[in-house]
Scaffold this motif. Structure first.
Motif, mmCIF file in Angstrom:
data_model
loop_
_atom_site.group_PDB
_atom_site.id
_atom_site.type_symbol
_atom_site.label_atom_id
_atom_site.label_comp_id
_atom_site.label_asym_id
_atom_site.label_seq_id
_atom_site.Cartn_x
_atom_site.Cartn_y
_atom_site.Cartn_z
ATOM 1 N N UNK A 43 0.813 -1.214 0.000
ATOM 2 C CA UNK A 43 0.000 0.000 0.000
ATOM 3 C C UNK A 43 0.849 1.268 0.000
ATOM 4 N N UNK A 44 2.060 1.182 0.504
ATOM 5 C CA UNK A 44 2.919 2.365 0.548
ATOM 6 C C UNK A 44 3.553 2.717 -0.784
ATOM 7 N N UNK A 142 -11.412 -9.145 4.489
ATOM 8 C CA UNK A 142 -10.122 -9.789 4.236
ATOM 9 C C UNK A 142 -9.617 -9.557 2.814
ATOM 10 N N UNK A 143 -10.458 -9.007 1.946
ATOM 11 C CA UNK A 143 -10.038 -8.845 0.554
ATOM 12 C C UNK A 143 -9.940 -7.382 0.135
ATOM 13 N N UNK A 144 -10.494 -6.472 0.939
ATOM 14 C CA UNK A 144 -10.520 -5.072 0.545
ATOM 15 C C UNK A 144 -9.463 -4.269 1.285
ATOM 16 N N UNK A 145 -9.074 -3.164 0.677
ATOM 17 C CA UNK A 145 -8.163 -2.220 1.320
ATOM 18 C C UNK A 145 -8.973 -1.082 1.918
ATOM 19 N N UNK A 146 -8.659 -0.713 3.147
ATOM 20 C CA UNK A 146 -9.371 0.376 3.804
ATOM 21 C C UNK A 146 -8.689 1.708 3.498
ATOM 22 N N UNK A 147 -8.885 2.199 2.307
ATOM 23 C CA UNK A 147 -8.367 3.518 1.957
ATOM 24 C C UNK A 147 -7.177 3.489 1.041
ATOM 25 N N UNK A 148 -6.198 2.642 1.336
ATOM 26 C CA UNK A 148 -4.960 2.660 0.551
ATOM 27 C C UNK A 148 -5.209 2.303 -0.907
ATOM 28 N N UNK A 149 -5.994 1.260 -1.136
ATOM 29 C CA UNK A 149 -6.279 0.858 -2.507
ATOM 30 C C UNK A 149 -7.049 1.909 -3.271
ATOM 31 N N UNK A 150 -7.844 2.697 -2.558
ATOM 32 C CA UNK A 150 -8.595 3.759 -3.207
ATOM 33 C C UNK A 150 -7.653 4.884 -3.643
#
Length: 237
Positions: A43-44, A142-150
């Motif tokens: 994510x970074x 377990x499959x989604x990113x909380x903010x980073x992927x967005x």
């Protein structure tokens, strides 16, 4: 012959664990599911198209290998296949047959532009709630990113719109699967992709949404198994 390897790429806002149920659904198959740049444990990192393609290259083993992806992962997979047509033995596109131009693309482009304005965490909460409903109430944490992927989404979809389209499938002589849910808006361009790759197997799962791999894992795994079987029959490296 060496057991086949299936490399699975996740979509935007997801992570490699999107595919966590598939090793059990595909016994005898080595399943590899890396995180794309800007997602999951990466994510970074900034999402770049070059970084996404390098992720695929690093995940591919020797021996028979099939590359498949969902949504963004499908577009990355088709771009890799077009650039390295002799490196793969099969290609699967799941929810990735929308033509990324015109009015439909404008909707995704507009949404991607809204993300930094509204804030990634705020958008993540709202969209993840919608995803849970589309996934039949299943826990998708377990499959989604909380903010980073967005945060990675604007760069990811800008790259798809710049780099991808049905023409990438032209000239491929490996088994190709075009798999969509019947309720998935991303299936609307499937005829253009099938026309570019006449030998492709086109499958539509009735009443499934864009999140077919989550809501209909058995059906998805069954079609991936058929793709693997076809790839092994034509394996020649």
């Amino acid at each position: 012959m060496t057991a086949p390897t299936l490399v699975l790429l996740h979509g935007t806002r997801m992570r490699g664990s999107f595919w966590r149920d598939y090793p059990a659904l595909l016994p005898g198959v080595r399943v590899v599911a890396p995180d794309l740049p800007g997602h999951g444990d990466r994510a970074g990192e900034d999402f770049t198209w070059e970084g996404a393609l390098a992720t695929v290259e690093a995940a591919l083993p020797d021996g028979p290998v099939v590359l498949a992806g969902h949504s963004l992962g499908g577009y990355v997979a088709m771009a890799y296949a077009a650039a390295h047509p002799h490196r793969l033995d099969g290609l699967g596109l799941i929810g990735a047959t929308g033509v990324p131009t015109g009015a439909g693309a404008a909707v995704y482009r507009g949404f991607a532009r809204l993300v930094p304005r509204l804030g990634e965490e705020r958008v993540a909460r709202r969209v993840n709630a919608l995803m849970r409903r589309l996934a039949g109430g299943r826990d998708v944490s377990h499959v989604t990113d909380e903010g980073a992927g967005y945060a990675a989404m604007p760069a990811a979809w800008a790259a798809v719109m710049s780099e991808c389209g049905p023409g990438l499938l032209g000239g491929l002589d490996i088994p190709v699967l075009l798999l969509n849910g019947g309720l998935d808006q991303m299936r609307l361009g499937v005829r253009a992709y099938a026309a570019a790759c006449p030998g492709a197997r086109v499958v539509t799962v009735p009443r499934a949404t864009h999140f077919l791999p989550l809501t209909h894992p058995e059906a998805c795994a069954r079609e991936l198994r058929r793709l693997l079987d076809r790839a092994l029959q034509t394996y020649r490296r």
